[in-house]
Design a protein around this motif. Structure first.
Motif, PDB file in Angstrom:
ATOM      1  N   LEU A 190      30.858  85.563  47.515  1.00  0.00           N
ATOM      2  CA  LEU A 190      31.436  84.231  47.660  1.00  0.00           C
ATOM      3  C   LEU A 190      31.702  83.560  46.313  1.00  0.00           C
ATOM      4  N   VAL A 191      30.784  83.742  45.364  1.00  0.00           N
ATOM      5  CA  VAL A 191      30.845  82.967  44.132  1.00  0.00           C
ATOM      6  C   VAL A 191      31.717  83.609  43.061  1.00  0.00           C
ATOM      7  N   LEU A 192      31.591  84.909  42.833  1.00  0.00           N
ATOM      8  CA  LEU A 192      32.293  85.527  41.713  1.00  0.00           C
ATOM      9  C   LEU A 192      33.812  85.377  41.807  1.00  0.00           C
ATOM     10  N   PRO A 193      34.439  85.601  42.975  1.00  0.00           N
ATOM     11  CA  PRO A 193      35.890  85.392  43.034  1.00  0.00           C
ATOM     12  C   PRO A 193      36.273  83.934  42.774  1.00  0.00           C
ATOM     13  N   ALA A 194      35.453  82.983  43.232  1.00  0.00           N
ATOM     14  CA  ALA A 194      35.747  81.571  42.986  1.00  0.00           C
ATOM     15  C   ALA A 194      35.675  81.245  41.497  1.00  0.00           C
ATOM     16  N   LEU A 195      34.807  81.944  40.769  1.00  0.00           N
ATOM     17  CA  LEU A 195      34.716  81.755  39.318  1.00  0.00           C
ATOM     18  C   LEU A 195      35.867  82.432  38.582  1.00  0.00           C
ATOM     19  N   GLY A 196      36.563  83.345  39.252  1.00  0.00           N
ATOM     20  CA  GLY A 196      37.599  84.125  38.595  1.00  0.00           C
ATOM     21  C   GLY A 196      37.052  85.329  37.857  1.00  0.00           C
ATOM     22  N   ILE A 197      35.842  85.758  38.240  1.00  0.00           N
ATOM     23  CA  ILE A 197      35.206  86.910  37.596  1.00  0.00           C
ATOM     24  C   ILE A 197      35.469  88.153  38.451  1.00  0.00           C
ATOM     25  N   ALA A 203      38.847  80.260  34.479  1.00  0.00           N
ATOM     26  CA  ALA A 203      39.505  79.100  35.093  1.00  0.00           C
ATOM     27  C   ALA A 203      39.150  79.099  36.569  1.00  0.00           C
ATOM     28  N   PRO A 204      37.938  78.633  36.920  1.00  0.00           N
ATOM     29  CA  PRO A 204      37.481  78.715  38.309  1.00  0.00           C
ATOM     30  C   PRO A 204      38.357  77.908  39.266  1.00  0.00           C
ATOM     31  N   ASN A 205      38.384  78.361  40.499  1.00  0.00           N
ATOM     32  CA  ASN A 205      38.947  77.569  41.589  1.00  0.00           C
ATOM     33  C   ASN A 205      37.831  76.638  42.052  1.00  0.00           C
ATOM     34  N   LEU A 206      37.879  75.396  41.623  1.00  0.00           N
ATOM     35  CA  LEU A 206      36.735  74.498  41.831  1.00  0.00           C
ATOM     36  C   LEU A 206      36.531  74.139  43.297  1.00  0.00           C
ATOM     37  N   ASP A 207      37.611  74.013  44.058  1.00  0.00           N
ATOM     38  CA  ASP A 207      37.455  73.731  45.492  1.00  0.00           C
ATOM     39  C   ASP A 207      36.757  74.900  46.187  1.00  0.00           C
ATOM     40  N   ARG A 208      37.194  76.105  45.853  1.00  0.00           N
ATOM     41  CA  ARG A 208      36.584  77.292  46.450  1.00  0.00           C
ATOM     42  C   ARG A 208      35.138  77.459  45.985  1.00  0.00           C
ATOM     43  N   PRO A 254      30.685  71.634  40.751  1.00  0.00           N
ATOM     44  CA  PRO A 254      31.493  70.677  41.515  1.00  0.00           C
ATOM     45  C   PRO A 254      30.766  70.114  42.731  1.00  0.00           C
ATOM     46  N   SER A 255      29.761  70.812  43.234  1.00  0.00           N
ATOM     47  CA  SER A 255      29.045  70.332  44.419  1.00  0.00           C
ATOM     48  C   SER A 255      28.312  69.023  44.170  1.00  0.00           C
ATOM     49  N   ILE A 256      27.976  68.721  42.902  1.00  0.00           N
ATOM     50  CA  ILE A 256      27.306  67.453  42.596  1.00  0.00           C
ATOM     51  C   ILE A 256      28.246  66.504  41.858  1.00  0.00           C
ATOM     52  N   GLY A 257      29.550  66.811  41.907  1.00  0.00           N
ATOM     53  CA  GLY A 257      30.524  65.930  41.287  1.00  0.00           C
ATOM     54  C   GLY A 257      30.729  66.161  39.809  1.00  0.00           C
ATOM     55  N   VAL A 258      30.290  67.333  39.293  1.00  0.00           N
ATOM     56  CA  VAL A 258      30.456  67.659  37.874  1.00  0.00           C
ATOM     57  C   VAL A 258      31.220  68.984  37.788  1.00  0.00           C
ATOM     58  N   PRO A 259      32.546  68.940  37.693  1.00  0.00           N
ATOM     59  CA  PRO A 259      33.314  70.184  37.658  1.00  0.00           C
ATOM     60  C   PRO A 259      32.826  71.143  36.576  1.00  0.00           C
ATOM     61  N   GLU A 260      32.613  70.607  35.357  1.00  0.00           N
ATOM     62  CA  GLU A 260      32.013  71.402  34.294  1.00  0.00           C
ATOM     63  C   GLU A 260      31.135  70.492  33.454  1.00  0.00           C
TER      64      GLU A 260
END
Length: 288
Positions: free
Chosen positions: A140-147, A180-185, A217-223
Motif C-alpha cells: 500500500l505504501v511504497l507505490p504511494a511514495l513512488g518507490i 514525488a509521492p502521491n499524497l492523497d494515496r 499527510p494524515s496529520i496535515g503535514v504533507p512533508e
C-alpha cells in the motif's frame, strides 16, 4: 480567542549550521480550547504548535507539554520538544538547564544550553518499538511514495515512539531528493494502516550521516521540515547493526535545511535514544 490573543514564540528547531530549521510555534499554556490550539499552526504558518506549562518541584523544573497540528493533537513531537526546550532555556537565561517533560506519550528528560546565538537541546525518547512490516503495508505504501522495486533497498521497518511510522531506506540522496509521492494515496494508505506517516532515508555513510524526508499527510503535514522522533527510531534500528550514532539532514526539498542527531543510549532500556538539535528563537508575536 480574545482580541488580545496569546503570545507566541516562533522557534526554529533543528538548525543546520545556524540556519534553516523547522519553524515551530511555542505558547505558554493559556485557557484555550483545543479548537483554538489547532488554529495556532494555521495562524502562524507553522506545521506544529507546542503548548507549555511549567512549575517547579524539588528536583527542578517540570513542564507539561502538548503538541498540535492543524488537524490532530500528537502524543509526541521530536522537533516540537527541541523547540520547547529552547523556549524554556531562553526563559531561564544563561547556563545549562535540565527539565522533566510530561507529554501524552510519556515522561522525558530534556537538556538545553546556550552556545553562542543558539540553544542546543536534547532529550531521551521513550523506548522505540521496531518490527518487520507486513506485505500489505509495503504494497500500500511504497507505490504511494513512488518507490519502485528498482529504487528500494532491504531494511524497511515499522517503528513506534508514540505512534507507528514506516522507515523506508533508499540507496542514495539523489533517489531521496527525486521522490514525488502521491499524497492523497499516501494519506489513504497511512489512514487504513494506522501509520503516522513515512520516513524515507538514504543509506547512511560510514560516518553515520544520512538524509531523510518525512511525509505525514494524515496529520496535515504533507512533508515535515524536521522529524526528530523518526530520526530516533532510525537510530534505534541502526543500533542493532552496530551504528552508534547518526546525523540526519532534512528539509532541503522545502528550502529549510535542518539537521538532527540521535544515538542509542548504552546501559538504558532497549530502544531508548537521545535525540536533539540546535534551535534559535526567531521572533515573538501576538495572535489576533
Amino acid at each position: 480567542m480574545s482580541a488580545d490573543g496569546p503570545q507566541v514564540t516562533i522557534v526554529h528547531a533543528c538548525l543546520r549550521d545556524g540556519q534553516g530549521g523547522s519553524a515551530t510555534a511555542v505558547v505558554e499554556e493559556t485557557s484555550m480550547t483545543d479548537g483554538e490550539r489547532h488554529r495556532v499552526p494555521v495562524l502562524t504558518g507553522t506545521s506544529h504548535a507546542v503548548f507549555v506549562s511549567v512549575h517547579e518541584e524539588s528536583g527542578g523544573p517540570v513542564a507539561a507539554v502538548r503538541f498540535f497540528t492543524a488537524e490532530e493533537e500528537l502524543p509526541a513531537c521530536g522537533h516540537g520538544t527541541v523547540a520547547a526546550l529552547a523556549f524554556l532555556a531562553d526563559r531561564a537565561g544563561s547556563g545549562e538547564h535540565r527539565t522533566t517533560l510530561h507529554t501524552l506519550g510519556g515522561v522525558l528528560d530534556g537538556w538545553a544550553g546556550w552556545e553562542g546565538q543558539h540553544v542546543t537541546a536534547s532529550f531521551d525518547t521513550g523506548p522505540v518499538v521496531l518490527r518487520e512490516p507486513t506485505t500489505t503495508e509495503c504494497d500500500l505504501v511504497l507505490p504511494a511514495l513512488g518507490i519502485t522495486p528498482d529504487l528500494s533497498v532491504p531494511g524497511i521497518q515499522v517503528a513506534a515512539v508514540g505512534r507507528p511510522r514506516l522507515l523506508v531506506p533508499v540507496s542514495t540522496r539523489s533517489v531521496l531528493a527525486g521522490l514525488a509521492p502521491n499524497l492523497d494515496r499516501l494519506r489513504a494508505a497511512c489512514d487504513s494502516l494506522g501509520l503516522l506517516g513515512c520516513y524515507v532515508y538514504s543509506v547512511p555513510e560510514r560516518s553515520g550521516r544520512a538524509a531523510a524526508r518525512m511525509f505525514a499527510p494524515s496529520i496535515g503535514v504533507p512533508e515535515d521540515v524536521a522529524n526528530a522522533n523518526s530520526t530516533a527510531c532510525l537510530a534505534a534500528h541502526l543500533a542493532d547493526q552496530g551504528v552508534t550514532g547518526i546525523t540526519v539532514d532534512m528539509g532541503d526539498s522545502l528550502d529549510h535545511p535542518s539537521t538532527i542527531t540521535a544515538a542509542a543510549q548504552p546501559g538504558t532500556p532497549s530502544g531508548l535514544v537521545r535525540v536533539g538539535g540546535a534551535a534559535r528563537i526567531a521572533r515573538v508575536l501576538r495572535l489576533p
